[in-house]
Design a protein around this motif. Sequence first.
Motif, PDB file in Angstrom:
ATOM      1  N   ASP A  27      -9.478  56.942 -38.944  1.00 35.54           N
ATOM      2  CA  ASP A  27     -10.560  57.209 -39.882  1.00 35.54           C
ATOM      3  C   ASP A  27     -11.891  56.576 -39.476  1.00 35.54           C
ATOM      4  O   ASP A  27     -12.947  57.144 -39.735  1.00 35.54           O
ATOM      5  N   THR A  28     -11.816  55.405 -38.871  1.00 30.16           N
ATOM      6  CA  THR A  28     -13.044  54.655 -38.577  1.00 30.16           C
ATOM      7  C   THR A  28     -12.949  53.997 -37.213  1.00 30.16           C
ATOM      8  O   THR A  28     -11.916  53.418 -36.865  1.00 30.16           O
ATOM      9  N   LEU A  29     -14.033  54.084 -36.462  1.00 32.74           N
ATOM     10  CA  LEU A  29     -14.161  53.386 -35.191  1.00 32.74           C
ATOM     11  C   LEU A  29     -15.343  52.438 -35.281  1.00 32.74           C
ATOM     12  O   LEU A  29     -16.468  52.853 -35.577  1.00 32.74           O
ATOM     13  N   VAL A  30     -15.093  51.157 -35.026  1.00 27.20           N
ATOM     14  CA  VAL A  30     -16.165  50.157 -34.951  1.00 27.20           C
ATOM     15  C   VAL A  30     -16.290  49.714 -33.501  1.00 27.20           C
ATOM     16  O   VAL A  30     -15.400  49.044 -32.959  1.00 27.20           O
ATOM     17  N   ASN A  31     -17.374  50.103 -32.862  1.00 28.45           N
ATOM     18  CA  ASN A  31     -17.639  49.700 -31.480  1.00 28.45           C
ATOM     19  C   ASN A  31     -18.385  48.371 -31.490  1.00 28.45           C
ATOM     20  O   ASN A  31     -19.528  48.299 -31.961  1.00 28.45           O
ATOM     21  N   VAL A  78      -6.386  48.582 -35.915  1.00 24.21           N
ATOM     22  CA  VAL A  78      -6.074  48.467 -34.493  1.00 24.21           C
ATOM     23  C   VAL A  78      -7.061  47.460 -33.920  1.00 24.21           C
ATOM     24  O   VAL A  78      -8.273  47.701 -33.901  1.00 24.21           O
ATOM     25  N   VAL A  79      -6.548  46.327 -33.493  1.00 23.02           N
ATOM     26  CA  VAL A  79      -7.363  45.212 -33.015  1.00 23.02           C
ATOM     27  C   VAL A  79      -7.446  45.291 -31.493  1.00 23.02           C
ATOM     28  O   VAL A  79      -6.486  44.984 -30.794  1.00 23.02           O
ATOM     29  N   ASN A  80      -8.596  45.693 -30.992  1.00 23.38           N
ATOM     30  CA  ASN A  80      -8.763  45.785 -29.537  1.00 23.38           C
ATOM     31  C   ASN A  80      -9.514  44.587 -28.991  1.00 23.38           C
ATOM     32  O   ASN A  80     -10.547  44.180 -29.547  1.00 23.38           O
ATOM     33  N   VAL A 134      -7.317  54.076 -41.488  1.00 29.84           N
ATOM     34  CA  VAL A 134      -6.947  53.422 -40.233  1.00 29.84           C
ATOM     35  C   VAL A 134      -8.231  53.159 -39.460  1.00 29.84           C
ATOM     36  O   VAL A 134      -9.029  54.080 -39.207  1.00 29.84           O
ATOM     37  N   VAL A 135      -8.425  51.912 -39.104  1.00 28.13           N
ATOM     38  CA  VAL A 135      -9.682  51.463 -38.516  1.00 28.13           C
ATOM     39  C   VAL A 135      -9.432  50.827 -37.157  1.00 28.13           C
ATOM     40  O   VAL A 135      -8.547  49.974 -37.013  1.00 28.13           O
TER      41      VAL A 135
END
Length: 301
Positions: free
Chosen positions: A95-99, A35-37, A9-10
């Motif tokens: 699992d993953t966070l892309v800032n 999750v599209v922020n 989950v990203v």
Amino acid sequence: MNGLCEGRVVVVTGAGRGLGRAHALAFAAEGARVVVNDLGVGLDGTPDPDSPAGRVADEIRAAGGEAVAHAGDIATDTGAASLVATALRTYGRLDTLVNNAGFLRDRMLVNLDEDDWDAVVRVHLKGHFLPLKHAAAHWRAETRAGRTPAARIVNTSSGAGLLGSVGQGNYSAAKAGIVALTLVAATELGRYGVHVNAIAPAARTRMTERAFADTMAAPATGFDAMAPQNVSPLVVWLGSAASTGVTGRVFETEGGRITVMEGWRPGPTADRPSRWTPTEAGEATRKLLSQARTPHPVYGG
């Protein structure tokens, strides 16, 4: 055949357009639930009636993937907390966070208003710190419960943060801060199974229209070196379990090029067991500078 991120989950911030959208689509193509922020603001951070996060989530679902939109302000504690909560509530894990979120308010320093400084530092630097903090708190709790994750954080710096950029003092300072934050986070969070890296990308987006004005049109044939999709493969790999052992690194990436950036290291040194006079310090410093590498020029200098 499973993708590189199957089952992961990203979360991707600022994923409604440009690089963030490319990252979200690339993760989904490798099997991740995304999750599209995106807050849905204009290039300068002012309100935009458009809602791009929902469109990107729809695009992922239309291609057979799984995605959910999040429109919260990740530069607030409430918004960042709700971002992590959305992943956990919807998919039961993170699992993953892309800032990636950010915008520009470019001015020469003497024309740079305090509000322009605060707004850019807020979205880039604070907008990295708060999602990172809440994601890390979740992973720490998982580790303490005996479930050490293979967690990943990918931060977004810039060449401006590494070398500086004329007319972008606020942006350069924020992006340099992200590099330092990455190094600290990689060291602090390693015990919880979290790898933290940063990229300094160059690509054709809304934020770079002026910088890359002469390359805005994609070539009729051949490789489009400035397409944002070129950056995403490295981000996906860094955000996957396959990147085990890679942490605390900064990568410059553009087109088909990936460069490991090497930061501040001790250079020529003079040392003695007594205090320098100002004149002696100056003479010693000039000698050291004659032995040191010439720094890369500031962008636009």
